[in-house]
Design an enzyme around this catalytic site. Structure first.
Site, short mmCIF file in Angstrom:
data_model
loop_
_atom_site.label_atom_id
_atom_site.label_comp_id
_atom_site.label_asym_id
_atom_site.label_seq_id
_atom_site.Cartn_x
_atom_site.Cartn_y
_atom_site.Cartn_z
N SER A 65 0.82 -1.20 0.00
CA SER A 65 0.00 0.00 0.00
C SER A 65 0.86 1.26 0.00
CB SER A 65 -0.97 -0.03 1.19
OG SER A 65 -1.90 1.01 1.14
N ASP A 123 -6.18 2.24 -3.38
CA ASP A 123 -7.32 2.36 -2.47
C ASP A 123 -7.40 3.74 -1.83
OD1 ASP A 123 -5.13 2.03 -0.77
OD2 ASP A 123 -6.08 0.51 0.49
#
Length: 454
Positions: free
Chosen positions: A101, A249
């Site tokens: 991430s 995301d």
């Protein structure tokens, strides 16, 4: 090599570490075999971001899953929310996204999803870890070995179809918005270009959208890392700019002046747009700004707060009648009508939909939000120091409203302090917010002063 690089961090989203320092292909293979055993030889969706270690770990995880008798559905380089949606859509037993991430490129991770395409909850994670530590993995026989399938286009189409159901596509396309994009050469690079340019009909000006190249900036999209995006907005006279993290995301937003707005304000704008269309309340984490309370109140909705971490927010959303949720502190929008996960594409779509359907610029919409001043910092800390720090803070502020759901949050009539251990790194995160800049700084400095004195 530092001590922290030897650690494998196990948190609410999965396991992660520095590749070669602790996260090795052997460990990834073993953990994948444990996962395959846990899901009882079912189908598992496997995708990844663009990190250089991704292909190596993809092969290791595939081997572990096959060894446990699973059928592996490889979807390649795709955003994490896309992978999550596809797990549930095809009825898979689970899913794994190989991505660290917002962490630096030397990190990688296995993000684990259950059959609903959601992060493992505390119980599921505890059971899996027990199985892993016992090393009692299922070993498929030669006759039981299943194959690998490759699904590349279907997951993206599914994701975008779900988002498009909630916006006025014709009106957005008619506006031909001038949009800037910084994709950090991440998993969403190609999908984001397709979505904004080809699907939404924007005049797109994009940088860092080559998934074969390294991250050109720090992975986390923040005001201090998005200088190139801000310059692009100004140079091309764009109406809005979007910055993503490597797995697509998280979303950062830049207004038409080239100012990267606070992530909490971006979530508030998306929530405001969603609450106009959908019934239900709001769920956010403890560090999300109080601006979300003001927006919810405007629509007559309630706000519920959870511990930090997508899995925690999603669990809170499942137990409430929720219209929208998220984590403003990190640019995460969660819209359950698309999927219960952080999704930058939903955020982009709602913001463009709002601009298309009502007058006003991004900066004007931010200016209309209640003003809160935020300060944050992070410091390394040793195990065992957090408890005494909490006790000291409570003693300094006996008048505060106390919340111990995640570290310690002390709330006052004019602001709050939140101190907690990071879910992803051996750090102590300090966040403060107040109705004046001076008060926010005072609260933050009080915590840092206590840390220095201990």
């Amino acid at each position: 090599m530092s001590k922290r690089e030897h650690l494998l961090k196990i948190g609410v989203s999965g396991i992660r570490g520095v590749v070669g320092g602790f996260l090795t292909p052997g460990l990834a293979c073993e953990f994948a075999q444990a996962f395959g055993t846990y899901v009882d030889k079912g189908r598992v969706v496997l995708g990844r971001d663009t990190r250089s270690s991704g292909e190596m770990l993809e092969n290791a995880v595939t081997a572990g899953l096959l060894a446990a008798g699973c059928e592996v559905i490889q979807v390649g380089i795709l955003p994490t929310p896309t992978i999550q949606m596809y797990v549930a859509a095809i009825g898979a037993a689970g899913g794994i996204a190989l991505t660290a991430s917002h962490n630096p490129p030397e990190y990688n991770a296995l993000k684990l999803f259950n059959h609903e395409g959601l992060f493992f909850n505390n119980y599921e994670r505890a059971e899996l870890l027990d199985l892993y530590h016992q090393s009692d993995f299922y070993q498929a026989t030669n006759e039981e070995m299943r194959g690998v399938q490759v699904h590349h286009d279907r997951p993206m189409a599914l994701h975008l179809e779900r988002v498009l159901k909630h916006i006025d596509l014709a009106r957005i396309r008619a506006r031909r918005f001038r949009v800037a994009l910084d994709g950090v050469n991440g998993a969403g690079s190609l999908m984001s270009v397709h979505f904004l340019r080809d699907v939404l009909g924007c005049e797109l000006h994009a940088i860092s959208v080559d998934p074969t190249k390294v991250f050109p900036r720090e992975a986390e999209p923040r005001p201090d890392t998005l200088g190139d995006l801000a310059a692009l907005v100004r140079r091309e006279r764009c109406e809005i700019g979007f910055g993503q993290d490597p797995d697509g995301d998280r979303l950062a937003v830049c207004d038409e002046t080239g100012h990267v707005i606070d992530n909490d304000d971006a979530l508030a704008l998306v929530a405001d747009a969603a609450l106009e269309r959908v019934e239900g309340d709001v769920v956010v984490n403890l560090t999300t700004s109080s601006v979300i309370d003001a927006v919810a109140q405007r629509h007559g909705r309630r706000v519920f707060r959870t511990a930090v971490g997508e899995a925690n927010v999603v669990e809170g959303m499942q137990s409430a009648r929720t219209a929208i949720g998220g984590e403003g502190s990190n640019g995460g929008v969660i819209f359950p009508s698309v999927h219960l996960c952080r999704d930058s594409y939903t955020g982009m779509a709602f913001l463009l939909n709002r601009l298309a359907n009502s007058p006003g610029t991004v900066s004007e919409r931010v200016a209309a939000l209640p003003a809160f001043f935020r300060r944050s910092s992070k410091v390394a800390f040793e195990h065992g120091r957090l408890g005494p720090l909490m006790q000291s803070l409570e003693a300094v502020y006996p008048e505060a409203q106390i919340n111990r759901a995640d570290g310690l949050k002390l709330s006052f009539p004019d602001g709050w302090i939140h101190v907690r251990a990071s879910n992803t790194e051996p750090l102590l995160r300090i966040a403060a917010e107040a109705t004046t800049a001076a008060r926010a700084e005072q609260l933050q400095m009080a915590v840092e002063g206590l840390l220095r004195s201990r």
